[in-house]
Enzyme design. Structure first.
Site: not given
Lengths: 342, 342
Positions: B307-309, B165
């Site tokens: 984050g960001e995966g 995300e």
């Protein structure tokens, strides 16, 4: 890297350790400066950031790249297997080396998955080192020559060296090295290897205790520990670790067994393994404590205990990705992303 | 996957959770049987073995393969950022989505490194959800529609879904979800996000406490927690997790923020995230405890909090390598390697 002369070889190896180059502070500073400009909060990539700094520090490259990562697997045989310390027969060492050549082992698949080179170096498998309960593994010339063989393995433009091993019985030898270097009781360092039962575990502890007792005060001399209760793959791995420092190659050592070679080098001089990361905490007994004694924090903890460099390959994939991320990301300025407000 | 109707949408979502398929025991048994024949001691690949079994269990494939692994990054904006809970301005969410499109972010580099697909799904970034201290994030129809959007994201033959995300302020929302679901004090669940100072941390705790207090006894209803103090990316991630189960796609959720979406699904039914692995323990406060509450053990612990995966991609690389190792290794018979003696 000068070759090791025949006279006073251990003194030459001590000299190589004493003359190890330091880290490249300018390269680290350059990496940190660029990292602060990348489109992410400072510090948010955690260990990936410190691993990239570590590659810069020991490769001496302000713009680190991993373009030739190689797993080196050193294989040896051990007379101590006659004492029933392994769940597998000694012949399996050679059979597994053949399996490596045929591409059938776990390390082959991991190297394929991550596009890593693989070198398998078998060390006189038909001539196991003597049973360390009653005899030294080598004389000094043979031990130093095997270290020199390991030193040669790091040639060829490798820029990330992952070190693994194969050797039926070598968890017993590793336990003896840890017990000699770090004291305590044999059971503090002995694990179940490839799967011995309770009787086998007891035999391993007895063997480890007897081998270390045999060398007496020599346990305070790391190269004598390696020579007297080590084995061929341990000597070669220690040589590879030392040579990599001189060649400016960051090293990832696998787990419990390869870690014992790193422990010997560390015991020679604590800073001598600053260019080394420990791949993973092995499920093999005592490894977590050994990692702590070396002043390290392992990259992974996946309950593995295979050897072959399998953990080193997985950790190497993390390091390679970390370096690629640092190299490829945009800066705030390039991406038009606003920086932190307060 | 049927589309979500307009009437009683939460009841439909509860029904999807109630009708989740179970694991494929025959596929797991087949993997275990093959694993026992591979040229390695039983159990020696540790987590790699259990991860391969997990892929078999939830993909329903006795010969698991990862051929289309995809990272989905869900992006949303949050009115609560007006309260000074983030170190970055809200505009950064869109700027980072543009950075993803341009290939400049960490997740782009990690997907390149591991040859993973990347889908970025931005969710009405110009219309942040209302400030959850004073208003619900959505009405039920909008929340369910956003979950349905997330469900659609798992189409296209994905066989390993990694969920991440992006959303300025969303660590505050995640903390509110954890605090609502798991109780305790706000400070048990609040971290410093992308880097707030002590005052910012205090503000986050106050905001989280006020948001959870506002919804009162609704905190015992997971979908109401999601609707009232969640946000768009959380609803979409929860939808993706639910849909993946029906589509037989194993899921790796990233870290602290994505984990809050998994926590909502877990709170609906404990077994509803059995097809989900947690990628890594985030450095963000409270995440380790949240992982424990979900009954999970994270694959990695690398001190990351981006984050960001990004953590999901690294863990996905471990899973993909584990499956490839299982698939590609030789058996004892094929390799002519002797099996365990005793």
């Amino acid at each position: 890297m000068s070759s090791v002369p025949s006279a006073l070889p251990f003194d030459d190896i001590r000299d190589l350790v004493a003359r190890m180059p330091g880290s490249d502070a300018a390269a680290v500073a350059a990496v940190r400066a660029r990292d602060g400009q990348l489109t992410k909060p400072p510090g948010s990539l955690g260990r990936l950031e410190t691993l990239t700094e570590w590659v810069a520090a020991w490769s001496g490259r302000a713009q680190p790249r991993i373009q030739r990562p190689v797993v080196c697997v050193f294989a040896g045989n051990h007379g101590v297997t006659d004492r029933g310390v392994s769940a597998f027969p000694r012949e399996v060492t050679r059979q597994m080396v053949e399996n490596f050549a045929a591409g059938g082992a776990a390390i082959n698949q991991l190297c394929l998955a991550f596009d890593f080179g693989l070198k398998v170096l078998d060390l006189a498998l038909d001539h196991p080192t003597p049973d360390i309960v009653v005899a030294d593994a080598f004389d000094e010339v043979a031990c130093a020559a095997t270290m020199a063989f390991g030193m040669e393995a790091v040639a060829g433009g490798i820029d990330l060296l992952m070190i693994g091993e194969m050797g039926i019985g070598n968890t017993t030898v590793a336990a003896a090295i840890y017990h000699a270097l770090y004291g305590g009781r044999p059971e503090d360092w002995v694990g179940r290897g490839t799967g011995v039962d309770d009787d086998g575990f007891r035999r391993k502890c007895d063997v480890v205790g007897a081998a270390v007792d045999r060398i007496g005060s020599a346990r305070t001399n790391p190269l004598e520990v390696l020579r007297r209760i080590g084995g061929r793959e341990f000597a070669a791995m220690a040589g590879a670790i030392i040579a990599a420092r001189h060649e400016r190659i960051p090293v990832i050592v696998d787990g419990y067994v390869a870690g014992a070679a790193a422990a010997v080098v560390h015991a020679m001089a604590p800073g001598a393994i600053d260019h080394v990361e420990i791949a993973h905490v092995s499920a093999e007994g005592g490894h977590a404590e050994a990692v702590r004694r070396m002043g390290k924090a392992a990259i992974l903890d996946l309950g593995m205990r295979l050897g072959e460099g399998s953990g080193a390959a997985l950790a190497g994939a993390v390091v390679k990705a970390a370096v690629a991320t640092h190299a490829g990301m945009a800066t705030f300025g390039q991406a038009g992303v606003a920086e932190k407000e307060r």
